[in-house]
Design a protein around this motif. Structure first.
Motif, PDB file in Angstrom:
ATOM      1  N   UNK A 280      14.481  19.395 -16.690  1.00 46.67           N
ATOM      2  CA  UNK A 280      13.027  19.478 -16.813  1.00 46.67           C
ATOM      3  C   UNK A 280      12.487  18.333 -17.657  1.00 46.67           C
ATOM      4  N   UNK A 281      13.175  18.015 -18.769  1.00 42.24           N
ATOM      5  CA  UNK A 281      12.777  16.897 -19.609  1.00 42.24           C
ATOM      6  C   UNK A 281      12.809  15.593 -18.815  1.00 42.24           C
TER       7      UNK A 281
ATOM      8  N   UNK B  50       0.822  -1.209   0.000  1.00 39.24           N
ATOM      9  CA  UNK B  50       0.000   0.000   0.000  1.00 39.24           C
ATOM     10  C   UNK B  50       0.860   1.266   0.000  1.00 39.24           C
ATOM     11  N   UNK B  51       2.098   1.144   0.480  1.00 37.75           N
ATOM     12  CA  UNK B  51       2.985   2.297   0.576  1.00 37.75           C
ATOM     13  C   UNK B  51       3.923   2.448  -0.614  1.00 37.75           C
ATOM     14  N   UNK B  52       3.857   1.528  -1.571  1.00 33.25           N
ATOM     15  CA  UNK B  52       4.825   1.517  -2.657  1.00 33.25           C
ATOM     16  C   UNK B  52       4.888   2.846  -3.416  1.00 33.25           C
ATOM     17  N   UNK B  53       3.759   3.491  -3.627  1.00 37.31           N
ATOM     18  CA  UNK B  53       3.753   4.764  -4.364  1.00 37.31           C
ATOM     19  C   UNK B  53       4.458   5.876  -3.587  1.00 37.31           C
ATOM     20  N   UNK B  54       4.504   5.739  -2.262  1.00 33.39           N
ATOM     21  CA  UNK B  54       5.148   6.754  -1.427  1.00 33.39           C
ATOM     22  C   UNK B  54       6.501   6.280  -0.902  1.00 33.39           C
ATOM     23  N   UNK B  55       6.958   5.125  -1.376  1.00 31.13           N
ATOM     24  CA  UNK B  55       8.143   4.481  -0.824  1.00 31.13           C
ATOM     25  C   UNK B  55       9.379   5.365  -0.890  1.00 31.13           C
ATOM     26  N   UNK B  56       9.565   6.095  -2.003  1.00 34.04           N
ATOM     27  CA  UNK B  56      10.763   6.915  -2.176  1.00 34.04           C
ATOM     28  C   UNK B  56      10.885   7.963  -1.075  1.00 34.04           C
TER      29      UNK B  56
ATOM     30  N   UNK C  50      11.372   8.552  -9.356  1.00 29.93           N
ATOM     31  CA  UNK C  50      11.309   9.970  -9.025  1.00 29.93           C
ATOM     32  C   UNK C  50      12.547  10.673  -9.571  1.00 29.93           C
ATOM     33  N   UNK C  51      12.365  11.905 -10.039  1.00 29.17           N
ATOM     34  CA  UNK C  51      13.498  12.716 -10.483  1.00 29.17           C
ATOM     35  C   UNK C  51      13.250  14.159 -10.092  1.00 29.17           C
ATOM     36  N   UNK C  52      14.245  14.768  -9.454  1.00 33.97           N
ATOM     37  CA  UNK C  52      14.127  16.136  -8.961  1.00 33.97           C
ATOM     38  C   UNK C  52      14.760  17.093  -9.966  1.00 33.97           C
ATOM     39  N   UNK C  53      13.935  17.933 -10.579  1.00 33.20           N
ATOM     40  CA  UNK C  53      14.435  18.842 -11.607  1.00 33.20           C
ATOM     41  C   UNK C  53      15.349  19.914 -11.021  1.00 33.20           C
ATOM     42  N   UNK C  54      15.249  20.166  -9.746  1.00 35.23           N
ATOM     43  CA  UNK C  54      16.100  21.191  -9.127  1.00 35.23           C
ATOM     44  C   UNK C  54      17.506  20.657  -8.859  1.00 35.23           C
ATOM     45  N   UNK C  55      17.599  19.447  -8.279  1.00 37.42           N
ATOM     46  CA  UNK C  55      18.904  18.890  -7.912  1.00 37.42           C
ATOM     47  C   UNK C  55      19.514  18.035  -9.019  1.00 37.42           C
ATOM     48  N   UNK C  56      18.684  17.565  -9.960  1.00 40.63           N
ATOM     49  CA  UNK C  56      19.199  16.697 -11.002  1.00 40.63           C
ATOM     50  C   UNK C  56      19.483  15.289 -10.534  1.00 40.63           C
TER      51      UNK C  56
ATOM     52  N   UNK D 224      22.868  11.466 -12.777  1.00 36.96           N
ATOM     53  CA  UNK D 224      23.442  11.309 -14.121  1.00 36.96           C
ATOM     54  C   UNK D 224      24.963  11.463 -14.095  1.00 36.96           C
ATOM     55  N   UNK D 225      25.645  10.784 -15.022  1.00 36.67           N
ATOM     56  CA  UNK D 225      27.108  10.842 -15.075  1.00 36.67           C
ATOM     57  C   UNK D 225      27.600  12.221 -15.507  1.00 36.67           C
ATOM     58  N   UNK D 226      26.780  12.961 -16.244  1.00 39.85           N
ATOM     59  CA  UNK D 226      27.185  14.281 -16.722  1.00 39.85           C
ATOM     60  C   UNK D 226      26.297  15.346 -16.094  1.00 39.85           C
ATOM     61  N   UNK D 227      26.800  16.563 -16.034  1.00 38.75           N
ATOM     62  CA  UNK D 227      25.995  17.666 -15.510  1.00 38.75           C
ATOM     63  C   UNK D 227      24.901  18.019 -16.514  1.00 38.75           C
ATOM     64  N   UNK D 228      23.684  18.126 -16.023  1.00 41.48           N
ATOM     65  CA  UNK D 228      22.547  18.447 -16.879  1.00 41.48           C
ATOM     66  C   UNK D 228      22.187  19.929 -16.743  1.00 41.48           C
TER      67      UNK D 228
END
Length: 228
Positions: free
Chosen positions: A224-225, A123-129, A191-197, A214-218
């Motif tokens: 955002x993508x 039941x918690x899987x969607x909030x697990x992160x 989950x991916x945080x557009x602010x921290x990358x 990511x291995x490279x700076x975005x």
């Protein structure tokens, strides 16, 4: 249902010679947060942002034994609905839920056998992160006596150990190993945080999430993508 947790600070890589008040107080506060977050999630199937937001119960420091290295913490239920939910889950279900959740944050595989605990985890899987993120941050602080004094810390429900913090679990939380060989694996980005990358991924629908970057700076546009 009366439940008592026990926190033990003892000899680890160094002989126990008194728990430093600064490290000990911060460690106990972090363990309090761990208990509040995980117990609330097990009862209400909800991830809370801050530990004091836990509803229907509280954890209270109990009287310790004279000369003991143990700190007793009592679970006090404060409303009838929470009492019913806790009794329905049962002591074994709560234990299995917490052991599976906390061990998973430390990379320790645990077989989940209790049926009600399995239902709660699913039941918690969607909030697990979010839950894992908050528990991992609290666990780093809970390890302060391990990191700074060479001690070991154990958390038990009654006399049954739930999880232990030691040099190995500290290394798991703080050490990043870079392998010379690469391997391609299939994952799902949960989950991916557009602010921290940075983000988290899972290897299966019922697995614990893992953080990644990511291995490279975005650039902002690329972040955002990725978030979309």
């Amino acid at each position: 249902m009366e439940l008592t947790f026990k926190i033990t600070y003892d000899t680890g890589t160094k002989e126990f010679d008194g728990l430093d008040m600064y490290y000990g107080s911060h460690s106990l506060a972090a363990i309090s947060e761990i208990l509040l977050l995980s117990i609330h999630a097990s009862i209400h199937e909800e991830v809370i942002v801050q530990a004091p937001a836990a509803k229907g119960f509280r954890v209270v420091l109990g009287r310790s034994y004279t000369g003991s290295l143990d700190q007793l913490i009592q679970l006090v239920v404060t409303d009838h609905q929470t009492q019913n939910l806790l009794e329905n889950l049962g002591k074994n279900g709560l234990y299995d839920f917490m052991k599976y959740l906390l061990s998973g944050c430390l990379g320790i595989p645990v077989l989940l056998s209790n049926r009600k605990a399995k239902q709660k985890i699913q039941a918690l899987m969607r909030q697990n992160d979010d839950l894992v993120d908050r528990l991992e941050r609290a666990m780093v602080r809970a390890h302060l006596p391990v990191k700074n004094q060479g001690y070991a810390v154990s958390v038990s429900l009654g006399r049954t150990p739930i999880v232990s913090f030691d040099e190995d679990t500290l290394n798991y939380l703080e050490t990043e190993v870079v392998e010379s060989d690469t391997e391609v694996v299939g994952v799902a980005v949960s989950r991916f945080n557009a602010r921290t990358g940075t983000g988290r991924f899972i290897t299966s629908i019922d697995s614990f999430s893992h953080s990644f970057a990511p291995m490279i700076d975005l650039g902002d546009y690329e972040k955002t993508i990725m978030a979309d």
